[in-house]
Scaffold this motif. Structure first.
Motif, mmCIF file in Angstrom:
data_model
loop_
_atom_site.group_PDB
_atom_site.id
_atom_site.type_symbol
_atom_site.label_atom_id
_atom_site.label_comp_id
_atom_site.label_asym_id
_atom_site.label_seq_id
_atom_site.Cartn_x
_atom_site.Cartn_y
_atom_site.Cartn_z
ATOM 1 N N THR A 66 0.743 -1.075 0.137
ATOM 2 C CA THR A 66 0.303 0.224 -0.053
ATOM 3 C C THR A 66 1.074 1.095 0.361
ATOM 4 O OG1 THR A 66 -2.230 -0.755 1.815
ATOM 5 C CG2 THR A 66 -1.878 0.929 0.779
ATOM 6 N N PRO A 67 1.005 1.912 -0.965
ATOM 7 C CA PRO A 67 1.419 3.139 -1.270
ATOM 8 C C PRO A 67 0.933 4.375 0.319
ATOM 9 C CG PRO A 67 0.813 2.512 -3.156
ATOM 10 C CD PRO A 67 0.423 1.398 -2.036
ATOM 11 N N LEU A 68 2.545 5.204 0.727
ATOM 12 C CA LEU A 68 1.863 5.718 2.151
ATOM 13 C C LEU A 68 2.874 6.482 2.387
ATOM 14 C CD1 LEU A 68 0.325 5.018 4.824
ATOM 15 C CD2 LEU A 68 2.037 3.584 5.906
ATOM 16 N N ARG A 69 2.449 7.639 2.242
ATOM 17 C CA ARG A 69 2.909 8.765 3.319
ATOM 18 C C ARG A 69 2.608 8.949 4.395
ATOM 19 N NH1 ARG A 69 0.549 13.534 0.732
ATOM 20 N NH2 ARG A 69 -0.010 13.615 2.775
ATOM 21 N N LEU A 70 3.831 9.637 5.546
ATOM 22 C CA LEU A 70 3.045 9.752 6.270
ATOM 23 C C LEU A 70 3.682 11.029 7.095
ATOM 24 C CD1 LEU A 70 4.358 6.846 9.065
ATOM 25 C CD2 LEU A 70 2.002 7.407 8.709
ATOM 26 N N ASP A 71 2.746 12.017 7.896
ATOM 27 C CA ASP A 71 3.771 13.735 8.094
ATOM 28 C C ASP A 71 3.783 13.178 9.206
ATOM 29 O OD1 ASP A 71 2.738 13.959 5.601
ATOM 30 O OD2 ASP A 71 0.439 14.216 5.910
ATOM 31 N N ARG A 72 3.025 12.879 10.410
ATOM 32 C CA ARG A 72 3.425 12.067 11.868
ATOM 33 C C ARG A 72 2.681 11.638 12.719
ATOM 34 N NH1 ARG A 72 -0.246 16.232 11.283
ATOM 35 N NH2 ARG A 72 1.101 18.332 10.040
ATOM 36 N N ILE A 73 2.946 10.742 13.638
ATOM 37 C CA ILE A 73 3.297 9.741 13.934
ATOM 38 C C ILE A 73 2.179 10.335 15.883
ATOM 39 C CG2 ILE A 73 3.251 7.618 15.610
ATOM 40 C CD1 ILE A 73 5.158 6.696 13.039
ATOM 41 N N ARG A 74 0.894 10.289 15.443
ATOM 42 C CA ARG A 74 0.648 11.517 17.140
ATOM 43 C C ARG A 74 0.921 10.414 18.392
ATOM 44 N NH1 ARG A 74 -4.315 11.569 16.090
ATOM 45 N NH2 ARG A 74 -4.458 10.618 14.200
ATOM 46 N N ALA A 75 0.762 9.066 18.186
ATOM 47 C CA ALA A 75 0.830 8.207 19.616
ATOM 48 C C ALA A 75 1.019 7.073 18.731
ATOM 49 C CB ALA A 75 -0.848 8.231 20.589
ATOM 50 N N VAL A 76 1.810 6.225 19.907
ATOM 51 C CA VAL A 76 2.435 4.899 20.011
ATOM 52 C C VAL A 76 1.868 4.170 21.129
ATOM 53 C CG1 VAL A 76 4.043 3.592 19.768
ATOM 54 C CG2 VAL A 76 4.534 5.255 18.980
ATOM 55 N N ALA A 133 -3.029 7.704 1.525
ATOM 56 C CA ALA A 133 -2.503 6.032 1.389
ATOM 57 C C ALA A 133 -3.214 6.019 0.654
ATOM 58 C CB ALA A 133 -2.624 4.845 2.949
ATOM 59 N N ILE A 134 -3.172 5.158 -0.469
ATOM 60 C CA ILE A 134 -3.262 4.587 -1.638
ATOM 61 C C ILE A 134 -3.885 3.733 -2.085
ATOM 62 C CG2 ILE A 134 -2.938 4.817 -4.478
ATOM 63 C CD1 ILE A 134 -2.862 7.691 -3.587
ATOM 64 N N LEU A 135 -5.117 3.458 -2.157
ATOM 65 C CA LEU A 135 -5.927 1.657 -2.738
ATOM 66 C C LEU A 135 -5.961 1.335 -4.567
ATOM 67 C CD1 LEU A 135 -8.674 0.412 -0.213
ATOM 68 C CD2 LEU A 135 -5.994 -0.073 -0.826
ATOM 69 N N PHE A 136 -5.260 0.614 -5.021
ATOM 70 C CA PHE A 136 -5.561 0.234 -6.423
ATOM 71 C C PHE A 136 -6.828 -0.155 -6.387
ATOM 72 C CE2 PHE A 136 -1.013 -0.941 -5.483
ATOM 73 C CZ PHE A 136 -0.600 0.208 -5.479
ATOM 74 N N ALA A 137 -7.434 -0.067 -7.632
ATOM 75 C CA ALA A 137 -8.627 -1.132 -7.711
ATOM 76 C C ALA A 137 -8.984 -2.432 -7.572
ATOM 77 C CB ALA A 137 -8.716 -0.582 -9.444
ATOM 78 N N THR A 138 -7.706 -3.292 -7.666
ATOM 79 C CA THR A 138 -7.769 -4.664 -6.899
ATOM 80 C C THR A 138 -7.589 -4.566 -5.293
ATOM 81 O OG1 THR A 138 -5.413 -4.983 -7.214
ATOM 82 C CG2 THR A 138 -6.756 -5.366 -8.550
#
Lengths: 340, 340
Positions: B119-129, B142-147
């Motif tokens: 899953t293509p993903l860009r993270l800007d910040r993590i707020r909590a673990v 995140a990007i979802l493909f047709a499948t």
């Protein structure tokens, strides 16, 4: 009744014969057992190579090592490779409760279709070691349980041809259950099992269907085409899922059924991508990764039936031999590859 | 159209996104893609444990490591464990040619059912673990493909409950295709997927059928029985094929269908022995060995359909959530195990 041969397990306790360290081949024949006067052992290739290497290629030492394993384990179960093989011999006795009681008689010549890793065996002598075909000719006695598969050796076909076909006879029989006339089929892998599957699929998908054979070897594809076993051939590397997808599309995909008979790992995804939604992939390759198939299909949202190629389907041996008898081109291909 | 997201693969060339070293999450949205404003990542347990250990349990360093992986790979694909996880967020845009174009609108809250490893993903910040549930709360896209599979998060069920069910929702949906009223079913493994399979099988095999749940944990079996998810329970160790065979016979076997949801390796043979000739074994356990299943069935001459548990069946998410809604006992069991 003891259909799985549990009473012959010596150690460890309470495992199936295949898992046993040692079997007892000397017990009196049970009412649901069958005994075979052994003529030859066809040793699994991996096992034979290991024994050959350990014996530095010396035939006397190869024979000695095989005799030692069978004496210690009560079966030809190579402790290094974990593999076995199969055997040829004549029926010596059939217990009255064995399923073959009505079909086999003493003296009938059969091959066992169940692994030597679970077949109780006593060897009296090894008469010859035939390194070129991984075989030892010998005298001894083997036991088949009620669940142990066997096939009668027919008089009209050369023995090496018969053994080559029996080795993979489950593939065409199982695929037949998933095919209907008009289906489009892709068979990945143009080896022995792929050739039988192609030939049988061609009989079943007519009229209107299509059988495409895929392999990375152009030579293997050409001989399959010459044998008349497929409608089209597709040269592709099934470990390259993206490239294989394009090639499969070009050959008429997506397909109703994909049959994976590849001999190398990493071909699950190409098989999943080539099948249409609602279709079926049958995996016969022993290099198949369960998780690669299951997670791969989920990852691309493919609603396909994924089938593990069970090597046993009733009537599978006769089906495979019948394919050779009625397809002269296929028979010629098997004779060229595996000897007459 | 690019249903598998091939254009987002940066390196190596010509592989599927799952196999890629690096994806490009920054390309403009394609006409058949969908973008999600990410709220949280549910990290695969194996991946989270590895990252946690590498960060010596420090939450800041865990966050830093996750940001680093996503920055370098364009996806949360742990290079050590090879695993991913899934995510939760709100739809931000739906391409006009994406299959969900008619069903989803910006703002809809969804979970992805496709692995973060592709899953293509860009993270800007993590707020909590949130170490206790292997989750990070974050902002990104995140990007979802047709499948790529997704499920709408329903307003009427607690989120942790929904995620626990979605994780294994393919199992009851696939098993349903192999069941008919009157069937006798054995479910091996009383965990999350086993519980859903039992509950759905019980609906499908009535009248006259039987659902037997097997596990080596008496406690797990007792809570399944309390939930009303099965007819009988069988305490057995499925890695002991011989012992399991006797136990399965005592519980009403051999069965028409056996469903393997075990969490440990070595349970293939017990599953094969418990099914009747002509029956079906569906393997969902990720510990399943392909060769153990295929060769095991052949070794005992069992003519059984052996099915790889494809995690995707259309409608699987709604089916699993429906099971929780209409079975209060099952819902309680999930709430007790996975939180409310």
């Amino acid at each position: 009744m003891d259909p799985y041969g549990l009473r012959r397990v010596v150690s460890p306790a309470n495992v199936l014969p295949q898992r046993a360290e040692r079997l007892d081949a000397a017990l009196p024949l049970g009412p649901d057992e069958l005994s075979v006067a052994v003529e030859a052992l066809n040793v699994d290739a991996a096992s034979f190579r290991q024994i050959e290497a350990a014996a530095a290629g010396d035939e006397g030492r190869i024979a000695g090592e095989i005799l030692r394993i069978v004496r210690e384990r009560g079966k030809l179960h190579n402790p290094v490779t974990g593999s076995g093989g199969m055997l040829i011999g004549r029926v010596s006795a059939v217990g009255p409760d064995h399923p073959a009681a009505g079909a086999l008689r003493p003296g009938d010549r059969i091959a066992t279709l169940v692994s030597l890793t679970l077949t109780p065996l006593r060897l009296d002598r090894i008469r010859a070691v035939r390194r070129e075909i991984d075989r030892v000719e010998c005298d001894g006695e083997a036991i088949l349980f009620a669940t142990g598969l066997w096939a009668r050796l027919p008089p009209d076909l050369p023995e090496t041809l018969v053994l080559a076909a029996l080795d993979v006879c489950g593939a065409p029989a199982l695929v037949a259950r998933h095919l209907a006339s008009g289906d489009r089929v892709l068979v990945v892998g143009a080896g022995k099992s792929g050739a039988l599957v192609c030939a049988h699929a061609r009989e079943l998908v007519r009229p209107g269907g299509l059988v495409a054979a895929a392999d990375r070897s152009e030579a293997a594809l050409a001989s399959l085409a010459r044998a008349g076993a497929c409608d089209v051939t597709v040269a592709l590397d099934a470990t390259d899922a993206v490239g294989a997808l394009a090639a499969a599309r070009g050959a008429g995909g997506p397909f109703d059924v994909v049959v994976n008979c590849a001999s190398v790992p990493g071909t699950e995804m190409a098989s999943v991508l080539a099948v249409k939604d609602g279709g079926t992939v049958v995996f016969f390759s022993m290099a198949t990764s369960f998780t690669a198939a299951a997670l791969g299909a989920e990852g691309v949202g493919k609603d396909a039936r994924l089938v593990i190629g069970n090597g046993y389907v009733p009537g599978h041996a006769e089906l495979a031999l019948g394919l050779l008898r009625r397809n002269p081109g296929l028979r010629l291909l098997f004779e060229e590859r595996f000897g007459r």
